[in-house]
Write a protein that holds these residues in place. Structure first.
Motif: not given
Length: 208
Positions: A183-208
């Motif tokens: 689904x995401x064949x480019x290694x860099x896109x997969x890793x960078x995209x995952x990192x950015x998405x998880x940052x966004x997900x957990x930052x929004x969840x955890x910010x008071x």
């Protein structure tokens, strides 16, 4: 001391050390691909480029090899959670843990699948480690997260389920690699995209 006693206690030779590493690496490949039940000593021997009797010279059998791999894996699996500093900035500490788990999933996909296969089978060989090693650490770091919530430093949620969510969203990239790589064949896109998405997900969840 007798010659026999000296022989039995002397350190393994360089060739013996190399062969053990070769066997364990081959076994990791076979177990991560086929699971414990589907793996055979013949497959491990073929992957290692050694004979089956040679495998049995170093290990007592398939279960002995599997347990050795699991014992090695457990320390690596616990270390990222141990690094979470109760005195640090809570969101930075939790995001750091997310990144360490994501890096492990991307760099050690076979180890992640080995762990997942063991858990799916009911943890017959790793059960003692889960009780003796993971459970105390899980409880300790859950208390740290609860203390951060009580202090108003992060939004309130269930600490245990938060950790489960981190495990699920990071280890997905190893355990379901066959899918994500299509689904995401480019290694860099997969890793960078995952990192950015998880940052966004957990930052929004955890910010008071």
């Amino acid at each position: 001391m007798t010659d026999a006693a000296t022989s039995s206690t002397k350190a393994p030779s360089r060739i013996q050390q190399r062969n053990r590493i070769l066997i364990l690496d081959a076994a990791l490949e076979v177990f991560s691909r086929h699971g414990y039940r589907g793996a055979t000593l013949d497959q491990i021997a073929k992957q290692a480029g050694l004979s089956k009797p040679n495998i049995l010279y170093y290990f007592g059998g398939k279960e002995d090899i599997h347990v050795t791999l699991l014992n090695q894996l457990m320390k690596a699996w616990l270390d990222p959670l141990k690094e979470m500093n109760p005195n640090g900035d809570p969101i930075k500490e939790l995001l750091g843990y997310v990144h360490r788990k994501l890096d492990m999933a991307l760099e050690l996909p076979r180890e992640s699948r080995l762990f997942a296969n063991e858990i799916l089978q009911g943890a017959p060989r790793m059960g003692p480690h889960l009780s003796a090693d993971l459970k105390p650490l899980f409880d300790e770091q859950s208390r740290v997260i609860s203390n951060w919530m009580d202090a108003g430093k992060i939004a309130r949620c269930d600490p245990g389920h938060l950790l489960f969510s981190i495990w699920a969203t990071t280890q997905h990239y190893a355990d379901f690699a066959a899918q994500t790589e299509v689904l995401l064949p480019e290694d860099e896109r997969r890793q960078d995209g995952a990192s950015a998405y998880l940052d966004q997900l957990f930052t929004k969840l955890l910010t008071p």
